[in-house]
Design a protein around this motif. Sequence first.
Motif, PDB file in Angstrom:
ATOM      1  N   ALA A  13       0.829  -1.203   0.000  1.00 58.64           N
ATOM      2  CA  ALA A  13       0.000   0.000   0.000  1.00 58.64           C
ATOM      3  C   ALA A  13       0.866   1.257   0.000  1.00 58.64           C
ATOM      4  CB  ALA A  13      -0.930   0.002   1.214  1.00 58.64           C
ATOM      5  N   GLY A  32       2.389   1.634  -3.421  1.00 62.75           N
ATOM      6  CA  GLY A  32       1.369   2.099  -4.349  1.00 62.75           C
ATOM      7  C   GLY A  32       1.061   3.581  -4.176  1.00 62.75           C
ATOM      8  N   ALA A  56       1.907   6.640  -7.200  1.00 64.84           N
ATOM      9  CA  ALA A  56       0.741   7.252  -7.833  1.00 64.84           C
ATOM     10  C   ALA A  56       1.131   8.574  -8.494  1.00 64.84           C
ATOM     11  CB  ALA A  56      -0.358   7.476  -6.807  1.00 64.84           C
ATOM     12  N   GLU A 101      -4.938   9.952  -6.279  1.00 64.06           N
ATOM     13  CA  GLU A 101      -4.710   8.590  -6.752  1.00 64.06           C
ATOM     14  C   GLU A 101      -3.980   7.768  -5.679  1.00 64.06           C
ATOM     15  OE1 GLU A 101      -4.560   5.201  -9.189  1.00 64.06           O
ATOM     16  OE2 GLU A 101      -5.788   7.024  -9.250  1.00 64.06           O
ATOM     17  N   ARG A 151      -6.419   6.809  -3.014  1.00 64.29           N
ATOM     18  CA  ARG A 151      -7.321   5.760  -3.499  1.00 64.29           C
ATOM     19  C   ARG A 151      -6.639   4.400  -3.474  1.00 64.29           C
ATOM     20  NH1 ARG A 151      -8.356   2.988  -7.940  1.00 64.29           N
ATOM     21  NH2 ARG A 151      -6.580   3.953  -9.019  1.00 64.29           N
ATOM     22  N   ARG A 152      -5.362   4.350  -3.832  1.00 68.28           N
ATOM     23  CA  ARG A 152      -4.638   3.075  -3.822  1.00 68.28           C
ATOM     24  C   ARG A 152      -4.474   2.536  -2.395  1.00 68.28           C
ATOM     25  NH1 ARG A 152       0.343   3.578  -8.216  1.00 68.28           N
ATOM     26  NH2 ARG A 152      -0.946   4.003 -10.051  1.00 68.28           N
ATOM     27  N   GLN A 184      -7.713   1.098  -1.235  1.00 68.02           N
ATOM     28  CA  GLN A 184      -8.042  -0.186  -1.845  1.00 68.02           C
ATOM     29  C   GLN A 184      -7.218  -1.330  -1.273  1.00 68.02           C
ATOM     30  OE1 GLN A 184      -7.519   0.432  -6.058  1.00 68.02           O
ATOM     31  NE2 GLN A 184      -9.591   1.234  -6.351  1.00 68.02           N
TER      32      GLN A 184
END
Length: 251
Positions: free
Chosen positions: A53, A56, A60, A65, A68-69, A72
């Motif tokens: 995470a 990620g 981004a 973004e 959001r990653r 998720q």
Amino acid sequence: MLTDTFGLSHLWAQSDIVIKLVAFTLVVMSVASWYLIAVRTTRQLRARRFDSAIEGFWSAANLDEGLRRVSQVAPDSPFEALARQGAAAAEHLRRHTAADTLGGKLDADEFVTRALRKSIALSTAQLESGLTVLASIGSTAPFVGLFGTVWGIYHALIGISTSGAATIDKVAGPVGEALIMTAFGLFVAIPAVLAYNTFTRANRLELSELDAFAHDLHAWFTTGTRLASAPAEQSPRAVAPGASAKLAGAA
């Protein structure tokens, strides 16, 4: 012969209210301990995704973004909370910073630092939830079981003295089954202690990663760039090509 007469069922049948309360207390402790172990183990399995995470997030294209990653891959994680708290602090500064207002006097560095510290403090409290119960169970369960054993032996000796038969076969059975309470206390305490040590170490590692992530976020929100890693220390031979010649000439 003793195995047919004495045992756990015989202890329970002959025990008074004190022994039964001790046994009930140990059962409650065991259930609470294993429940916390199951919950914390499930969370530790989820925590394995936190590293991906973070990667990620930094890979981004923009902040939205990245958030959001993180949401998720690691939803409701301390890392998501930290990133969102820092983003909220930065957005608050952007909206309310002006030369003619009190908001314009805010120190961006201090404001973001306080926001990140608050998020880390809340995450630390969540990570440590349940550990106090495990520590309490691990430290008190043996003594609760020992109290049951002492109480059982006391009543067993009273019964033996009343009957007047103090032979070894009359003493071994009641005393032996009274020791079951001590064994039960150890059975409750040992998993709790092992789980407490395991989860404490896992929390320490996760908090160190969270602290490192907070440093990177602080650098990004205040300077616009992620904190660069320290360069590798160069060997003396590679620092200055002409240094050795100068030193030789000086000699």
